[in-house]
Design an enzyme around this catalytic site. Structure first.
Site, PDB file in Angstrom:
ATOM      1  N   VAL A 209      38.429 -12.363  -8.855  1.00  0.00           N
ATOM      2  CA  VAL A 209      39.394 -11.469  -8.207  1.00  0.00           C
ATOM      3  C   VAL A 209      39.871 -12.068  -6.882  1.00  0.00           C
ATOM      4  O   VAL A 209      40.483 -11.381  -6.072  1.00  0.00           O
ATOM      5  CB  VAL A 209      38.770 -10.072  -7.954  1.00  0.00           C
ATOM      6  CG1 VAL A 209      38.433  -9.384  -9.270  1.00  0.00           C
ATOM      7  CG2 VAL A 209      37.514 -10.163  -7.080  1.00  0.00           C
TER       8      VAL A 209
ATOM      9  N   HIS B 125      39.981  -9.273 -14.289  1.00  0.00           N
ATOM     10  CA  HIS B 125      39.307  -8.257 -13.468  1.00  0.00           C
ATOM     11  C   HIS B 125      40.128  -7.851 -12.262  1.00  0.00           C
ATOM     12  O   HIS B 125      39.589  -7.311 -11.303  1.00  0.00           O
ATOM     13  CB  HIS B 125      37.935  -8.781 -13.010  1.00  0.00           C
ATOM     14  CG  HIS B 125      36.949  -8.915 -14.131  1.00  0.00           C
ATOM     15  ND1 HIS B 125      35.795  -9.644 -14.043  1.00  0.00           N
ATOM     16  CD2 HIS B 125      36.957  -8.406 -15.393  1.00  0.00           C
ATOM     17  CE1 HIS B 125      35.136  -9.585 -15.193  1.00  0.00           C
ATOM     18  NE2 HIS B 125      35.821  -8.848 -16.029  1.00  0.00           N
TER      19      HIS B 125
ATOM     20  N   CYS C 113      52.400  10.201  -4.383  1.00  0.00           N
ATOM     21  CA  CYS C 113      51.676  11.372  -4.916  1.00  0.00           C
ATOM     22  C   CYS C 113      50.490  11.786  -4.047  1.00  0.00           C
ATOM     23  O   CYS C 113      49.790  12.733  -4.382  1.00  0.00           O
ATOM     24  CB  CYS C 113      51.195  11.081  -6.330  1.00  0.00           C
ATOM     25  SG  CYS C 113      49.805   9.960  -6.382  1.00  0.00           S
TER      26      CYS C 113
ATOM     27  N   GLY D 277      32.408 -22.412 -14.939  1.00  0.00           N
ATOM     28  CA  GLY D 277      31.741 -21.545 -13.963  1.00  0.00           C
ATOM     29  C   GLY D 277      31.570 -20.110 -14.399  1.00  0.00           C
ATOM     30  O   GLY D 277      31.649 -19.207 -13.579  1.00  0.00           O
TER      31      GLY D 277
HETATM   32  P1  OAD Z   1      28.320 -15.174 -13.059  1.00  0.00           P
HETATM   33  O1  OAD Z   1      27.872 -14.965 -11.630  1.00  0.00           O
HETATM   34  O2  OAD Z   1      27.716 -14.364 -14.129  1.00  0.00           O
HETATM   35  O3  OAD Z   1      28.094 -16.706 -13.465  1.00  0.00           O
HETATM   36  C1  OAD Z   1      28.470 -17.759 -12.617  1.00  0.00           C
HETATM   37  C2  OAD Z   1      28.258 -19.060 -13.362  1.00  0.00           C
HETATM   38  O4  OAD Z   1      28.752 -20.114 -12.551  1.00  0.00           O
HETATM   39  C3  OAD Z   1      26.812 -19.382 -13.709  1.00  0.00           C
HETATM   40  O5  OAD Z   1      26.717 -19.753 -15.060  1.00  0.00           O
HETATM   41  C4  OAD Z   1      26.492 -20.588 -12.793  1.00  0.00           C
HETATM   42  O6  OAD Z   1      25.602 -21.500 -13.405  1.00  0.00           O
HETATM   43  C5  OAD Z   1      27.856 -21.198 -12.647  1.00  0.00           C
HETATM   44  N1  OAD Z   1      28.053 -22.017 -11.432  1.00  0.00           N
HETATM   45  C6  OAD Z   1      27.429 -21.925 -10.243  1.00  0.00           C
HETATM   46  N2  OAD Z   1      27.893 -22.843  -9.383  1.00  0.00           N
HETATM   47  C7  OAD Z   1      28.849 -23.544 -10.043  1.00  0.00           C
HETATM   48  C8  OAD Z   1      29.714 -24.636  -9.701  1.00  0.00           C
HETATM   49  N3  OAD Z   1      29.680 -25.189  -8.482  1.00  0.00           N
HETATM   50  N4  OAD Z   1      30.572 -25.097 -10.640  1.00  0.00           N
HETATM   51  C9  OAD Z   1      30.607 -24.529 -11.874  1.00  0.00           C
HETATM   52  N5  OAD Z   1      29.824 -23.504 -12.244  1.00  0.00           N
HETATM   53  C10 OAD Z   1      28.967 -23.017 -11.349  1.00  0.00           C
HETATM   54  O7  OAD Z   1      29.899 -15.058 -13.023  1.00  0.00           O
HETATM   55  P2  OAD Z   1      30.917 -14.687 -14.166  1.00  0.00           P
HETATM   56  O8  OAD Z   1      30.601 -15.400 -15.426  1.00  0.00           O
HETATM   57  O9  OAD Z   1      32.262 -14.807 -13.545  1.00  0.00           O
HETATM   58  O10 OAD Z   1      32.450  -8.671 -13.234  1.00  0.00           O
HETATM   59  O11 OAD Z   1      30.600 -13.177 -14.394  1.00  0.00           O
HETATM   60  C11 OAD Z   1      31.537 -12.398 -15.027  1.00  0.00           C
HETATM   61  C12 OAD Z   1      31.586 -11.050 -14.368  1.00  0.00           C
HETATM   62  O12 OAD Z   1      30.302 -10.466 -14.212  1.00  0.00           O
HETATM   63  C13 OAD Z   1      32.098 -11.038 -12.944  1.00  0.00           C
HETATM   64  O13 OAD Z   1      33.470 -11.204 -12.839  1.00  0.00           O
HETATM   65  C14 OAD Z   1      31.675  -9.671 -12.514  1.00  0.00           C
HETATM   66  C15 OAD Z   1      30.273  -9.662 -13.022  1.00  0.00           C
HETATM   67  O14 OAD Z   1      29.800  -8.425 -13.369  1.00  0.00           O
HETATM   68  C16 OAD Z   1      32.983  -7.634 -12.572  1.00  0.00           C
HETATM   69  O15 OAD Z   1      32.909  -7.504 -11.377  1.00  0.00           O
HETATM   70  C17 OAD Z   1      33.687  -6.657 -13.477  1.00  0.00           C
END
Ligand code: OAD
Length: 244
Positions: A103, A119, A150, A187
């Site tokens: 976001v 999101h 509103c 990521g």
């Molecule tokens: P997560 O926090 O679940 O996962 C982050 C991922 O990034 C992990 O697999 C890490 O290993 C990886 N990571 C960390 N550092 C990194 C780097 N330098 N380069 C590449 N990868 C790296 O995040 P999301 O998968 O985005 O939803 O999670 C999805 C959603 O879960 C979020 O958007 C949020 C959360 O609930 C809402 O807020 C609705």
């Protein structure tokens, strides 16, 4: 960083390129995760109190202030080499699309022109009743700003716990995954449904799907290639490989 010959060839061959990104791509920009941002006086609140429709109903001001604080934090961060590599990739492969769970708006700030936000975006605000985006509002010390039309409360234009993904964005993301020939999954922990389904749509449609993540994820075994490393290192090396 050295990329294998097969991977380089697969990257070079991608014409309809799509990216599916998550919080990890912004890690090197220092964007605090939801949990990291919950410092100081925010630490005592359950995430549901700060990021759910019920929490907003119970205490709109608390939720508004939490997002105002996170919006300010974002003004202090910049896109990192991973984001910029994807912007360069789009210049080399016009039509590249980014589907993101983030976001923070950093893909757009880096220069990608077609970003599908699953999101929402923390910098946008909308009417909590009619859902129309509101461009300007006045911050007040003791009240949540209201919609000029509103008078309902304004709220951040993000998806909260218990809410559905915006249907148009999700439909477009599915379409993008179904029509890409190369997909980079960067990521994301690949755990949160329904977004976690998206890479599988691409695989089923015959795309090469390349995961970039320093850790193994539930998707790693299914990816065509899974590259272990931070996005800020791996993506610049990958775009270099298609540029030469
Ligand atoms: P997560 O926090 O679940 O996962 C982050 C991922 O990034 C992990 O697999 C890490 O290993 C990886 N990571 C960390 N550092 C990194 C780097 N330098 N380069 C590449 N990868 C790296 O995040 P999301 O998968 O985005 O939803 O999670 C999805 C959603 O879960 C979020 O958007 C949020 C959360 O609930 C809402 O807020 C609705």
């Amino acid at each position: 960083m050295e990329l294998g010959r097969e991977l380089r060839a697969a990257l070079r061959g991608g014409r309809q390129v799509a990216v599916f990104s998550g919080a990890g791509i912004s890690a090197e920009s220092g964007v605090p995760t939801f949990r990291d941002a919950q410092k100081g006086l925010w630490a005592r609140f359950d995430p549901m109190e700060l990021a759910s429709p019920e929490g907003f109903e119970r205490n709109p001001k608390r939720v508004w202030d939490w997002y105002a604080m996170r919006r300010q934090q974002l003004q202090q961060v910049q896109p990192n080499p991973g984001h910029y590599a994807l912007a360069r990739w789009e210049r080399l492969r016009p039509g590249l699309k980014v589907v993101t769970q983030n976001v923070d708006g950093l893909h757009q700030r880096a220069g990608n022109s077609d970003v599908i936000e699953l999101h929402g975006n923390i910098s946008r605000v909308r009417c909590s009743l009619e859902n129309v985006i509101v461009e300007q509002w006045e911050e007040r010390p003791d009240e949540v700003p209201r919609c000029g039309q509103c008078a309902a409360y304004l709220r951040p234009d993000v998806v909260w716990f218990g809410e559905l993904l915006p249907p148009e964005a999700y439909a477009r993301a599915q379409e993008v995954m179904a029509t890409a020939d190369l997909v980079l999954v960067v990521g994301t922990s690949a755990l949160v449904q329904p977004a976690a389904q998206l890479p599988y749509i691409a695989l089923r449609a015959g795309a090469v799907v390349v995961e970039v993540n320093p850790e193994e994820t539930p998707f790693s075994a299914d990816a065509t290639f899974s590259v272990r490393g931070p996005a800020g290192v791996v993506l610049p090396a990958m775009v270099e490989a298609i540029a030469d």
